[in-house]
Design a protein around this motif. Structure first.
Motif, PDB file in Angstrom:
ATOM      1  N   LYS A 259       3.757  55.720   4.274  1.00 49.30           N
ATOM      2  CA  LYS A 259       2.312  55.835   4.530  1.00 49.30           C
ATOM      3  C   LYS A 259       1.823  57.285   4.457  1.00 49.30           C
ATOM      4  CE  LYS A 259       1.824  51.539   7.015  1.00 49.30           C
ATOM      5  NZ  LYS A 259       3.182  51.087   7.033  1.00 49.30           N
ATOM      6  N   PHE A 260       2.179  57.930   3.357  1.00 51.50           N
ATOM      7  CA  PHE A 260       1.843  59.336   3.142  1.00 51.50           C
ATOM      8  C   PHE A 260       1.625  59.555   1.649  1.00 51.50           C
ATOM      9  CE2 PHE A 260       3.211  63.622   2.003  1.00 51.50           C
ATOM     10  CZ  PHE A 260       2.501  64.404   2.917  1.00 51.50           C
ATOM     11  N   ALA A 261       0.599  60.334   1.297  1.00 52.85           N
ATOM     12  CA  ALA A 261       0.379  60.679  -0.111  1.00 52.85           C
ATOM     13  C   ALA A 261      -0.389  61.993  -0.199  1.00 52.85           C
ATOM     14  CB  ALA A 261      -0.407  59.577  -0.818  1.00 52.85           C
ATOM     15  N   THR A 262      -0.120  62.729  -1.266  1.00 51.61           N
ATOM     16  CA  THR A 262      -0.855  63.960  -1.562  1.00 51.61           C
ATOM     17  C   THR A 262      -1.283  63.911  -3.025  1.00 51.61           C
ATOM     18  OG1 THR A 262       1.119  65.185  -2.220  1.00 51.61           O
ATOM     19  CG2 THR A 262       0.472  65.326   0.111  1.00 51.61           C
ATOM     20  N   GLU A 263      -2.263  64.735  -3.351  1.00 56.03           N
ATOM     21  CA  GLU A 263      -2.706  64.828  -4.743  1.00 56.03           C
ATOM     22  C   GLU A 263      -3.388  66.176  -4.949  1.00 56.03           C
ATOM     23  OE1 GLU A 263      -5.581  62.424  -7.852  1.00 56.03           O
ATOM     24  OE2 GLU A 263      -4.539  61.306  -6.287  1.00 56.03           O
ATOM     25  N   GLU A 264      -3.252  66.697  -6.159  1.00 54.31           N
ATOM     26  CA  GLU A 264      -3.938  67.912  -6.575  1.00 54.31           C
ATOM     27  C   GLU A 264      -4.849  67.554  -7.738  1.00 54.31           C
ATOM     28  OE1 GLU A 264      -1.367  71.146  -7.614  1.00 54.31           O
ATOM     29  OE2 GLU A 264      -0.060  70.783  -5.905  1.00 54.31           O
ATOM     30  N   ALA A 265      -6.015  68.188  -7.778  1.00 57.66           N
ATOM     31  CA  ALA A 265      -6.933  67.988  -8.898  1.00 57.66           C
ATOM     32  C   ALA A 265      -7.597  69.326  -9.212  1.00 57.66           C
ATOM     33  CB  ALA A 265      -7.986  66.947  -8.550  1.00 57.66           C
ATOM     34  N   THR A 266      -7.705  69.625 -10.485  1.00 52.58           N
ATOM     35  CA  THR A 266      -8.331  70.873 -10.903  1.00 52.58           C
ATOM     36  C   THR A 266      -9.839  70.693 -10.944  1.00 52.58           C
ATOM     37  OG1 THR A 266      -6.403  71.442 -12.214  1.00 52.58           O
ATOM     38  CG2 THR A 266      -8.454  72.585 -12.745  1.00 52.58           C
TER      39      THR A 266
ATOM     40  N   GLN B  83      -2.687  47.464   5.327  1.00 55.22           N
ATOM     41  CA  GLN B  83      -4.108  47.124   5.363  1.00 55.22           C
ATOM     42  C   GLN B  83      -4.837  47.932   6.442  1.00 55.22           C
ATOM     43  OE1 GLN B  83      -4.861  42.959   5.965  1.00 55.22           O
ATOM     44  NE2 GLN B  83      -7.051  43.161   5.628  1.00 55.22           N
ATOM     45  N   ASP B  84      -4.228  48.040   7.628  1.00 58.35           N
ATOM     46  CA  ASP B  84      -4.832  48.834   8.699  1.00 58.35           C
ATOM     47  C   ASP B  84      -4.838  50.319   8.340  1.00 58.35           C
ATOM     48  OD1 ASP B  84      -5.356  46.595  10.222  1.00 58.35           O
ATOM     49  OD2 ASP B  84      -3.566  46.807  11.479  1.00 58.35           O
ATOM     50  N   CYS B  85      -3.811  50.760   7.649  1.00 58.79           N
ATOM     51  CA  CYS B  85      -3.745  52.144   7.180  1.00 58.79           C
ATOM     52  C   CYS B  85      -4.903  52.422   6.223  1.00 58.79           C
ATOM     53  CB  CYS B  85      -2.406  52.401   6.501  1.00 58.79           C
ATOM     54  SG  CYS B  85      -2.218  54.041   5.750  1.00 58.79           S
ATOM     55  N   TYR B  86      -5.111  51.524   5.282  1.00 59.29           N
ATOM     56  CA  TYR B  86      -6.191  51.700   4.309  1.00 59.29           C
ATOM     57  C   TYR B  86      -7.540  51.789   5.011  1.00 59.29           C
ATOM     58  CZ  TYR B  86      -9.096  51.199   0.203  1.00 59.29           C
ATOM     59  OH  TYR B  86     -10.022  51.419  -0.775  1.00 59.29           O
ATOM     60  N   LYS B  87      -7.797  50.883   5.963  1.00 63.89           N
ATOM     61  CA  LYS B  87      -9.070  50.871   6.693  1.00 63.89           C
ATOM     62  C   LYS B  87      -9.240  52.159   7.499  1.00 63.89           C
ATOM     63  CE  LYS B  87     -12.866  49.274   8.480  1.00 63.89           C
ATOM     64  NZ  LYS B  87     -14.036  49.940   7.966  1.00 63.89           N
ATOM     65  N   CYS B  88      -8.176  52.599   8.176  1.00 64.16           N
ATOM     66  CA  CYS B  88      -8.231  53.831   8.957  1.00 64.16           C
ATOM     67  C   CYS B  88      -8.554  55.021   8.055  1.00 64.16           C
ATOM     68  CB  CYS B  88      -6.900  54.039   9.684  1.00 64.16           C
ATOM     69  SG  CYS B  88      -6.876  55.476  10.779  1.00 64.16           S
ATOM     70  N   LEU B  89      -7.864  55.114   6.922  1.00 68.22           N
ATOM     71  CA  LEU B  89      -8.101  56.226   5.997  1.00 68.22           C
ATOM     72  C   LEU B  89      -9.481  56.149   5.358  1.00 68.22           C
ATOM     73  CD1 LEU B  89      -4.605  56.482   4.311  1.00 68.22           C
ATOM     74  CD2 LEU B  89      -5.679  58.177   5.832  1.00 68.22           C
ATOM     75  N   GLU B  90      -9.920  54.953   5.057  1.00 69.07           N
ATOM     76  CA  GLU B  90     -11.259  54.772   4.496  1.00 69.07           C
ATOM     77  C   GLU B  90     -12.319  55.315   5.470  1.00 69.07           C
ATOM     78  OE1 GLU B  90     -12.893  51.173   1.906  1.00 69.07           O
ATOM     79  OE2 GLU B  90     -12.684  50.642   4.023  1.00 69.07           O
ATOM     80  N   ASP B  91     -12.169  55.002   6.752  1.00 68.31           N
ATOM     81  CA  ASP B  91     -13.089  55.506   7.773  1.00 68.31           C
ATOM     82  C   ASP B  91     -12.973  57.018   7.926  1.00 68.31           C
ATOM     83  OD1 ASP B  91     -13.916  52.897   8.193  1.00 68.31           O
ATOM     84  OD2 ASP B  91     -12.747  52.631  10.037  1.00 68.31           O
ATOM     85  N   ALA B  92     -11.750  57.526   7.903  1.00 68.10           N
ATOM     86  CA  ALA B  92     -11.537  58.974   8.028  1.00 68.10           C
ATOM     87  C   ALA B  92     -12.146  59.715   6.850  1.00 68.10           C
ATOM     88  CB  ALA B  92     -10.045  59.283   8.143  1.00 68.10           C
ATOM     89  N   VAL B  93     -11.978  59.188   5.648  1.00 70.67           N
ATOM     90  CA  VAL B  93     -12.542  59.824   4.458  1.00 70.67           C
ATOM     91  C   VAL B  93     -14.072  59.800   4.529  1.00 70.67           C
ATOM     92  CG1 VAL B  93     -12.815  59.604   1.949  1.00 70.67           C
ATOM     93  CG2 VAL B  93     -10.544  59.463   2.983  1.00 70.67           C
ATOM     94  N   ALA B  94     -14.642  58.725   5.029  1.00 66.31           N
ATOM     95  CA  ALA B  94     -16.101  58.679   5.193  1.00 66.31           C
ATOM     96  C   ALA B  94     -16.552  59.791   6.137  1.00 66.31           C
ATOM     97  CB  ALA B  94     -16.531  57.315   5.709  1.00 66.31           C
ATOM     98  N   ASP B  95     -15.811  60.014   7.216  1.00 66.99           N
ATOM     99  CA  ASP B  95     -16.118  61.115   8.127  1.00 66.99           C
ATOM    100  C   ASP B  95     -15.946  62.458   7.420  1.00 66.99           C
ATOM    101  OD1 ASP B  95     -16.502  59.285  10.160  1.00 66.99           O
ATOM    102  OD2 ASP B  95     -14.580  59.678  11.132  1.00 66.99           O
ATOM    103  N   LEU B  96     -14.893  62.566   6.661  1.00 63.81           N
ATOM    104  CA  LEU B  96     -14.599  63.805   5.942  1.00 63.81           C
ATOM    105  C   LEU B  96     -15.726  64.146   4.977  1.00 63.81           C
ATOM    106  CD1 LEU B  96     -12.356  65.956   5.102  1.00 63.81           C
ATOM    107  CD2 LEU B  96     -11.788  64.321   3.319  1.00 63.81           C
TER     108      LEU B  96
END
Length: 87
Positions: A27-34, A54-67
């Motif tokens: 349950k970890f991922a990174t990415e770089e984009a130019t 599924q819960d991870c996706y929902k949690c991250l989706e909410d966190a990204v919305a905050d971000l």
């Protein structure tokens, strides 16, 4: 800086790492984009191991919305929830 283009890049990259992290065993991922020749976007998404994909996706989706809401044009951001982190 082209703010709209940067926001679109952030949204796309965060969607990618959210999907990858929620499907990954650890349950970890990174990415770089130019963004430009001199600016690179580094992103990270991570969930605690005790929740489902599924819960991870929902949690991250909410966190990204905050971000995306909290960064308001800044070029860095961090969002933390009890079971996940996005930056």
């Amino acid at each position: 800086m082209e703010l709209d283009r940067f926001k679109r890049l952030v949204a796309t990259v965060m969607k990618n790492v959210t999907t990858r992290a929620s499907n990954a065993t650890k349950k970890f991922a990174t990415e770089e984009a130019t963004f430009t020749e001199f600016r690179t976007l580094y992103s990270l998404a991570q969930c605690t191991p005790d929740i489902s994909g599924q819960d991870c996706y929902k949690c991250l989706e909410d966190a990204v919305a905050d971000l995306l809401f909290d960064t308001n044009g800044n070029t860095s951001g961090f969002a933390m929830r009890p079971s996940c982190t996005a930056q």
